[in-house]
Scaffold this active site. Structure first.
Site, PDB file in Angstrom:
ATOM      1  N   ASP A   1      32.620  10.309 -12.741  1.00 47.92           N
ATOM      2  CA  ASP A   1      32.920  11.260 -11.733  1.00 47.92           C
ATOM      3  C   ASP A   1      33.458  10.711 -10.579  1.00 47.92           C
ATOM      4  OD1 ASP A   1      30.550  10.246 -11.438  1.00 47.92           O
ATOM      5  OD2 ASP A   1      29.835  11.796  -9.898  1.00 47.92           O
ATOM      6  N   HIS A   2      33.586   9.362 -10.327  1.00 44.11           N
ATOM      7  CA  HIS A   2      34.381   8.688  -9.153  1.00 44.11           C
ATOM      8  C   HIS A   2      35.597   8.293  -9.626  1.00 44.11           C
ATOM      9  CE1 HIS A   2      30.599   8.987  -6.479  1.00 44.11           C
ATOM     10  NE2 HIS A   2      30.212   9.388  -7.713  1.00 44.11           N
TER      11      HIS A   2
ATOM     12  N   HIS B   1      22.167   1.548  -7.299  1.00 43.62           N
ATOM     13  CA  HIS B   1      22.310   2.312  -8.658  1.00 43.62           C
ATOM     14  C   HIS B   1      22.335   1.803  -9.820  1.00 43.62           C
ATOM     15  CE1 HIS B   1      24.147   6.131  -9.612  1.00 43.62           C
ATOM     16  NE2 HIS B   1      25.094   5.921 -10.067  1.00 43.62           N
TER      17      HIS B   1
ATOM     18  N   HIS C   1      32.282   2.781  -7.306  1.00 45.36           N
ATOM     19  CA  HIS C   1      31.866   2.348  -8.569  1.00 45.36           C
ATOM     20  C   HIS C   1      32.109   3.160  -9.784  1.00 45.36           C
ATOM     21  CE1 HIS C   1      29.403   5.943  -8.149  1.00 45.36           C
ATOM     22  NE2 HIS C   1      28.866   6.206  -9.258  1.00 45.36           N
TER      23      HIS C   1
ATOM     24  N   HIS D   1      27.871  15.104  -2.577  1.00 39.20           N
ATOM     25  CA  HIS D   1      27.592  14.699  -3.754  1.00 39.20           C
ATOM     26  C   HIS D   1      26.311  15.570  -4.288  1.00 39.20           C
ATOM     27  CE1 HIS D   1      26.344  11.907  -7.112  1.00 39.20           C
ATOM     28  NE2 HIS D   1      27.701  11.778  -7.279  1.00 39.20           N
TER      29      HIS D   1
ATOM     30  N   HIS E   1      31.358   4.998 -12.381  1.00 39.99           N
ATOM     31  CA  HIS E   1      30.879   6.203 -13.161  1.00 39.99           C
ATOM     32  C   HIS E   1      32.108   7.186 -12.967  1.00 39.99           C
ATOM     33  CE1 HIS E   1      26.488   5.538 -13.053  1.00 39.99           C
ATOM     34  NE2 HIS E   1      26.822   5.208 -14.231  1.00 39.99           N
TER      35      HIS E   1
ATOM     36  N   ASP F   1      27.203   6.019  -4.968  1.00 40.98           N
ATOM     37  CA  ASP F   1      25.936   6.658  -5.185  1.00 40.98           C
ATOM     38  C   ASP F   1      24.861   5.505  -5.057  1.00 40.98           C
ATOM     39  OD1 ASP F   1      27.595   8.584  -6.340  1.00 40.98           O
ATOM     40  OD2 ASP F   1      27.060   8.641  -8.193  1.00 40.98           O
TER      41      ASP F   1
END
Length: 325
Positions: free
Chosen positions: A66-67, A140, A62, A269, A64, A211
């Protein structure tokens, strides 16, 4: 199939854990596949034994930060380094636009051999003679997908010495026997190829779910895999926070593993709130998960894990050769 964890923290990096990324090494074909690419991933790659020059596929769960915040830097470096092979990217809608915007405002030109494949729903994403990759929608705050990577079954070793002992001439007949076919020799004997081959080696299977809060999609995606890598951002006592933010607790990850009947669960995670010195630590999350699914372990940065093969043992129940009726 060898897993190297490059980042196991959620949201932000810590002194000992970078944000999300996993490298999957496929030594039999000298390839590396990447699952997510958080900020600093290329630095983690340089500190590992994983060869960036072998990178061929990147799967993004996805959008976000942090990914994906490490994706643009990694791709730009691959271009500057003159990586020879193309790189296939897979991810939700918006991934291609994100990369285009990064290129536009940083005046960066990516290599032409990069192609973005947009995920448009659950199902098969990629397949070749050795592997099959599928995805499934998780739950999510924004569209997020989990991935299932399956190695196809390998035919067992063809026992040439036994074929020679039966007087079977080498050549095209060996090819048929290797494929499990039945042949008829000049003297009338019928030879079953399956009786001259070792048992089939089952392919290994991996599922990656992050996530997400607990959902049926994760259970379905992970059915029967050898290794499930599942996020465990929160401890069980913080379940309310997990539901609010649509992340998983350690017990949710364990429930997915139990319901999907996986062989092993590796949790990743983790929220920085469980760092050493705090009232709850990651060993507490591990204990919570193991109470539900005992074969659980914690991931850490640079943990390397080779998925073991599950070998099928069996004896020959039929004669190798039968007379022609």
């Amino acid at each position: 199939m060898e897993i190297t964890f490059l980042g196991t923290s959620s949201g932000v990096p810590t002194r000992s854990r970078n944000v999300s990324s996993i490298a999957l090494r496929l030594p039999q074909r000298a390839e590396v596949w990447l699952l997510d690419c958080g900020e600093g991933t290329q630095h983690q790659l340089l500190r590992s034994d994983v060869k960036i020059s072998q990178l061929t596929r990147i799967f993004i769960t996805h959008l976000h930060g942090d990914h994906i915040f490490g994706l643009m830097g990694l791709l730009a470096s691959c271009g500057l380094a003159g990586v020879g092979q193309g790189i296939e990217l897979y991810g939700p809608p918006g991934l291609a636009d994100y990369l285009k915007a990064c290129c536009k405002y940083s005046a960066t030109h990516l290599i032409n051999r990069i192609r973005v494949n947009t995920i448009e729903g659950d199902g098969l994403l990629y397949e070749d003679d050795e592997f099959r990759v599928s995805c499934g929608l998780l739950k999510h705050r924004i569209p997020a997908y989990g991935y299932r990577i399956e190695e196809k079954d390998r035919p067992g070793r063809f026992r040439v010495e036994e074929a020679q002992g039966l007087g079977i001439p080498s050549g095209p007949l060996y090819g048929k026997l290797k494929r499990g076919e039945t042949i008829t020799l000049a003297d009338g004997r019928r030879i079953q190829g399956s009786q001259l081959c070792d048992p089939t080696e089952p392919g290994r299977k991996l599922a990656y779910c992050t996530d997400t809060v607990f959902c049926d999609g994760a259970v379905q995606l992970a059915q029967g895999v050898d290794v499930l890598i599942h996020e465990a951002t929160f401890a069980h006592q913080d379940a309310e926070m997990a539901f609010e933010r649509l992340h998983s607790t350690s017990t949710m990850a364990a429930q997915v593993a139990l319901l999907a009947q996986v062989r092993e669960l590796i949790m990743t995670h983790f929220s920085p709130r469980y760092a050493p010195g705090n009232s709850l630590q990651l060993e507490d999350l591990l204990a919570e998960a193991q109470a539900i699914f005992p074969n659980t372990r914690l991931a850490k940065d640079f943990l390397c894990y080779e998925i073991p093969r599950q070998r099928v043992k069996g004896a020959h129940a039929q004669p190798l050769a039968t007379p022609l009726a």
